[in-house]
Design a protein around this motif. Structure first.
Motif, PDB file in Angstrom:
ATOM      1  N   LYS A 219      84.588 -66.362 -58.044  1.00 57.49           N
ATOM      2  CA  LYS A 219      82.898 -66.173 -57.507  1.00 57.49           C
ATOM      3  C   LYS A 219      82.249 -67.642 -57.399  1.00 57.49           C
ATOM      4  CE  LYS A 219      82.899 -61.718 -57.839  1.00 57.49           C
ATOM      5  NZ  LYS A 219      84.218 -61.869 -58.048  1.00 57.49           N
TER       6      LYS A 219
ATOM      7  N   GLU B 120      87.660 -65.100 -63.093  1.00 64.11           N
ATOM      8  CA  GLU B 120      86.341 -64.200 -62.238  1.00 64.11           C
ATOM      9  C   GLU B 120      85.480 -65.396 -61.906  1.00 64.11           C
ATOM     10  OE1 GLU B 120      85.887 -61.019 -61.306  1.00 64.11           O
ATOM     11  OE2 GLU B 120      87.553 -59.984 -62.294  1.00 64.11           O
TER      12      GLU B 120
ATOM     13  N   GLY C 104      84.498 -57.695 -63.871  1.00 66.99           N
ATOM     14  CA  GLY C 104      84.232 -58.066 -62.358  1.00 66.99           C
ATOM     15  C   GLY C 104      82.710 -57.650 -62.150  1.00 66.99           C
TER      16      GLY C 104
END
Lengths: 415, 355
Positions: free
Chosen positions: A247, A243, A213
Motif C-alpha cells: 500500500k 501489505e 488486507g
C-alpha cells in the motif's frame, strides 16, 4: 483372600521400587535444567531456532568445565504450545530434580505460575506471560527476565517520539493480534497517548493473522497515521510487512514488538530488500558480532563440525543463548553464595535475583533483577533493516519507565 | 476374561441390564477401587499421578462428548468452548463471590449446559457436516466473546486466577491431593454415564442416533432429546473445564481453543463411539501416547542420534508415530479401541475352545 492380598502387595512393592528408585541415578556434580520448547506446534518457527541456541550455550559452558565445576544436563520437552503437556513437562522436570526451568508459551506460563510457586521451582518466561509477572512479590517464582509487553509499549512510543520529533497532535496506529497478549499493551499506549497528546487508534487482526488486507487498507487509506506500532505473532508479521509495503506506507514509520522481529519474518515478506527501514524491538543482541557467539562457533570448529544452520537466524537463536546465559548466571550466583555446594531451586531464585551488570559484551541488556523486579528493568534495543540486514538503531533503553511502574504498582494493589 | 460365566442364568430383564452382569464383577470393582484409591496414591511417584490427573480430566470431557456424538449421533466441534464457559463461570463465582468448588463446579456445568443448548439448537434442523459447521461457529463466537467482554474474562489478560479447591479445611494443592479430587469426579462421571445410557433417556438417545424418523414414529420427542443430549454433554464439558481451572489454578480461554475440541473428538473416535469404556480408552490413549513415545525415544533414541539431533527427532517422530498409530488402530478396528478390547475378551472367553 490372603493370597490375593499378598499378590497385590507384591505388585505395589515392585511399582514403588520402580517409581522411587528410578530418580536417583544422578552423577554427583551434575545439575539438571528443564526446558520447555515448541518444535511442532503453531510457534515452531520460533522454537526450532531458539531451543538449539539454548542447548549450544549450555554445551559451551560444559565444554569449559561447567559452571563452577558442575556440569549441566538439559532435559527438553516439546509442549506443542498445549497446556496439559506443559504441566506434564513441569512434573517431569520436578521428578528429575531440575533446579530451574525455561517456560514456553503464554497460556502455559499462566497455567504454571501457581504450580511453580507451590513447588518452589524457578521458571523463566522471556517474551511470554503477563506484564504483571514482573512483580516478584506477586509471582515469586516466575521470572520474565526480558521486557514485558508493557515495557515494549513504552519503548515503542519513545521510539516513535524520537522518529517524529514530537508526538503532539500526531496520529499513531496500533496493529495487533486479537488475543490477550496482543491487547496487553493497550492501557500503556492509551495512557501515553494522553500524556504525549497523540491520537491512538487500534486495529485488531483476528487469529491466525494471515489476512489483514482490510485493516491495512483502513490504516493506510483512511486513518493515514504518522506512525504504526505492530504487535503480531507467527506468520502475521510478514503479512503485515508485505501489505504495508504493497500500500506504499513508508516502513521507516513502523516498529514491531519482539515477536515480529526475526530475520525469517522479514525474509518471508519478500526479503530484506523490500523491508528497508522496518524497525524491530529486541530483548537480546542480534547478529553474530558477540564474543559468546564467536565462542560457540569456535566450539563447533574444535569439534570439527560446521556451525549449525540455526545460527544464521540470529534473532531467535540469540534469544535461546540469552535465556541459557541468564540461567547459568543465576546458578553461578547461587553456587558462589553457597560456597561451592550444589544449589537448590530456592538458592537459584536468590541467584537470579542477584543478577546485575551481566552483559556478555552487550549481548544482554544492563538489567538488574531484584526480589521485587523480575523483569530486570524492561530494556529493549531497536534494530532497523538497512542495506539488506538488521542494523542496531538504538542501544539498550527503557522507554517511558515511570508509566510502566505506575501501572505495575496499580496492578499489585488490585490483587 | 478372568472369570467363567457358566452357571449364571438371568431370568428377568432387570438382571440382564444390571450394571454388574456377574456376581464376580462386584469383586472386580472392589479390586479396581483398591488399586486406584489405596495402592496407586501410595506407591506411585507424583509425576505419574500428574499424568493420571490429566487423564481423569480428559475422561470427563470425553465421556460428555461421547454422549452427544457416540450415543445421540449429533456432532459438535464446540466442546472446547463449552469447557471455557464452565471454566470462566466457576472462576468468576470463586473469585468474585468466594464460593467453594462444590457450588462453582455444578454452576459451571449448568452454565455450559445452557450455552450448549443454544449452540445445539441448529441440530433440530440440520445434521452431520452442517451441524459440525454450526457448532464450529459456536466455538468461535464463544472464544471471541470471552476475549472481548472484560466482565466475563476479568480484563485484558482474559485469565482469572483461582485458589486451590478445599474441603473441610484441607486444600488440594499437591498432585497427590488433586489426584483424589479429580479421581472422585472422574468416577462420578463414569458411573453417571453408565447409568444414563441404560436408562430411558439413554435408549431414546440411541434411537435418535440410529434413525431419527423411526424414533419420532415410536413416540420419542426428538427435539427434546437432541437438546437434552446437548445439555448433558455440555454439562460434562463445563465440569471438565472447571476441573482444568482448579487443576491449573487459572481460567484462560487460550487453553480451550479449537484444537482442544478436535483433540476430544479424536479421543472418542479412537476409543470407540457410543461406549463408556471407549471414552476412557481414548482419553488414556491421546494423553499417554505422546508421553510414552517421548520416554521411549529418550532411552532408545540416544543409540542412534546425537544429543542435538534428538530434540528435533523426538518431536517429529512423536507426531508421526502418534498419527500413524491412530491410522493403524482405526484400520485394524474401525470401531475403536473399545471394540478391539471386546474382540480380545470374547476370544479368551471361549478359549481354548474357540470353535
Amino acid at each position: 483372600m490372603t493370597r490375593f492380598v499378598k499378590c497385590w502387595l507384591g505388585v505395589a512393592a515392585t511399582t514403588a521400587t520402580l517409581a522411587f528408585g528410578g530418580g536417583q541415578a544422578f552423577a554427583q556434580k551434575e545439575l539438571v535444567f528443564g526446558l520447555q520448547c515448541d518444535r511442532t506446534g503453531p510457534t515452531a518457527n520460533v522454537g526450532t531456532v531458539l531451543c538449539p541456541g539454548y542447548h549450544d550455550y549450555i554445551a559451551l559452558v560444559n565444554s569449559k568445565g561447567g559452571v563452577e565445576g558442575y556440569k549441566i544436563k538439559v532435559l527438553e520437552i516439546d509442549n506443542e504450545y498445549k497446556v496439559p503437556p506443559a504441566m506434564e513437562a513441569h512434573e517431569r522436570f520436578k521428578k528429575e530434580g531440575a533446579i530451574l526451568e525455561g517456560l514456553y508459551g503464554t497460556p502455559q506460563t499462566a497455567a504454571l505460575n501457581k504450580k511453580l510457586e507451590e513447588d518452589k521451582i524457578l521458571g523463566t518466561s522471556p517474551g511470554f506471560g503477563t506484564a504483571s509477572a514482573a512483580d516478584g512479590k506477586r509471582f515469586p517464582y516466575t521470572f520474565p527476565i526480558a521486557a514485558s509487553y508493557w515495557s515494549q509499549g513504552g519503548a515503542a512510543v519513545a521510539f516513535a517520539k524520537e522518529k517524529l520529533g514530537d508526538l503532539k497532535g500526531k496520529k499513531v496506529a496500533y496493529l495487533f493480534y486479537d488475543n490477550p497478549a496482543g491487547k496487553e499493551p493497550l492501557p500503556i499506549l492509551e495512557d501515553l497517548a494522553k500524556a504525549e497528546g497523540f491520537e491512538l487508534r487500534t486495529f485488531a487482526v483476528p487469529a491466525p493473522g494471515l489476512e489483514m488486507g482490510a485493516q491495512i487498507l483502513d490504516i493506510t487509506g483512511r486513518y493515514k497515521p504518522d506512525f504504526i506500532i505492530t504487535h503480531l505473532f507467527g506468520r502475521a508479521p510478514s503479512v503485515s510487512i508485505k501489505e504495508l509495503k504493497g500500500k506504499g506506507f513508508p516502513l521507516n514509520k513502523v516498529v514491531a514488538f519482539v515477536w515480529g522481529s526475526a530475520e525469517s519474518d522479514i525474509i518471508a515478506a519478500g526479503g530484506m530488500g523490500i523491508a528497508e527501514g522496518y524497525s524491530t524491538m529486541q530483548f537480546a543482541g542480534v547478529g553474530k558480532d558477540f564474543p559468546v557467539i564467536k565462542d560457540i562457533e569456535a566450539m563447533y570448529k574444535a569439534q570439527g563440525k560446521p556451525a549449525p544452520k540455526e545460527m544464521d537466524s540470529t534473532v531467535y537463536y540469540n534469544r535461546g543463548v540469552f535465556i541459557a546465559a541468564l540461567h547459568v548466571e543465576a546458578v553461578r550466583n547461587a553456587i558462589k553464595a553457597k560456597g561451592g555446594a550444589a544449589p537448590t531451586s530456592e538458592d537459584v531464585k536468590k541467584g537470579m535475583e542477584a543478577i546485575k551488570g551481566f552483559t556478555l559484551g552487550g549481548f544482554v541488556p544492563p538489567m538488574e533483577l531484584t526480589a521485587a523486579d523480575h523483569e530486570g528493568g524492561g530494556w529493549v534495543q531497536i534494530w532497523t533493516v538497512q542495506g539488506g540486514k538488521l542494523v542496531k538503531a538504538k542501544d539498550w533503553f527503557q522507554g517511558n519507565r515511570p508509566t510502566i511502574q505506575k501501572h505495575l504498582a496499580a496492578d499489585a494493589s488490585k490483587s | 476374561m478372568f472369570h467363567r460365566e457358566s452357571g449364571v442364568f438371568k431370568t428377568t430383564y432387570s438382571a440382564d441390564m444390571a450394571l454388574y452382569p456377574l456376581p464376580i464383577a462386584k469383586w472386580t470393582v472392589v479390586v479396581l477401587a483398591a488399586i486406584f484409591v489405596v495402592i496407586i496414591p501410595l506407591a506411585v511417584h507424583e509425576y505419574y499421578l500428574s499424568i493420571l490427573n490429566l487423564i481423569f480430566i480428559a475422561i470427563v470431557g470425553a465421556l460428555g462428548l461421547n454422549i452427544l456424538v457416540g450415543y445421540t449421533g449429533q456432532i459438535s466441534i464446540g466442546h472446547g468452548a463449552f469447557m471455557s464457559v464452565g471454566a470462566y463461570t466457576a472462576a468468576n463465582l470463586a473469585v468474585r463471590l468466594g464460593l467453594p468448588f462444590w457450588i462453582t463446579l455444578p454452576a459451571g456445568g449448568l452454565m455450559a449446559a445452557l450455552i450448549g443448548v443454544i449452540v445445539g439448537m441448529p441440530s433440530l434442523r440440520i445434521k452431520g457436516l452442517y451441524l459440525a459447521i454450526a457448532t464450529l461457529a459456536g466455538q468461535l463466537i464463544i472464544e471471541w466473546t470471552i476475549n472481548h467482554v472484560p466482565a466475563i474474562s476479568g480484563g485484558a489478560q482474559a485469565s482469572i486466577e483461582v485458589g486451590r479447591p478445599s474441603l473441610f479445611g484441607v486444600s488440594f494443592n499437591t498432585q497427590g491431593h488433586l489426584y483424589f479430587f479429580l479421581l472422585f469426579f472422574a468416577v462420578l462421571a463414569i458411573v453417571a454415564t453408565l447409568n444414563l445410557v441404560r436408562s430411558r433417556v439413554g435408549r431414546a438417545f440411541v434411537a435418535v442416533r440410529d434413525q431419527d424418523i423411526a424414533a419420532e414414529i415410536i413416540g420419542i420427542n426428538i427435539y427434546r432429546y437432541k437438546l437434552l443430549a446437548f445439555a448433558i454433554s455440555s454439562f460434562y464439558a463445563g465440569v471438565c473445564g472447571v476441573l482444568y481451572t482448579y487443576y491449573f489454578g487459572i481460567a484462560n480461554y487460550e487453553q480451550f481453543q479449537l484444537i482442544v475440541s478436535i483433540d476430544y473428538l479424536a479421543m472418542i473416535i479412537i476409543g470407540g463411539l457410543g461406549s463408556v469404556l471407549g471414552s476412557i480408552f481414548g482419553a488414556i490413549f491421546v494423553t499417554l501416547l505422546p508421553i510414552a513415545i517421548r520416554i521411549f525415544m529418550e532411552d532408545v533414541g540416544s543409540l542412534f542420534f546425537t544429543q542435538a539431533e534428538m530434540a528435533n527427532v523426538i518431536s517429529g517422530l512423536r507426531l508421526g508415530v502418534f498419527g500413524g498409530l491412530i491410522i493403524f488402530f482405526l484400520i485394524v478396528e474401525p470401531e475403536g479401541l473399545n471394540r478391539l478390547w471386546r474382540n480380545i475378551r470374547s476370544y479368551f472367553r471361549v478359549w481354548p475352545f474357540s470353535y
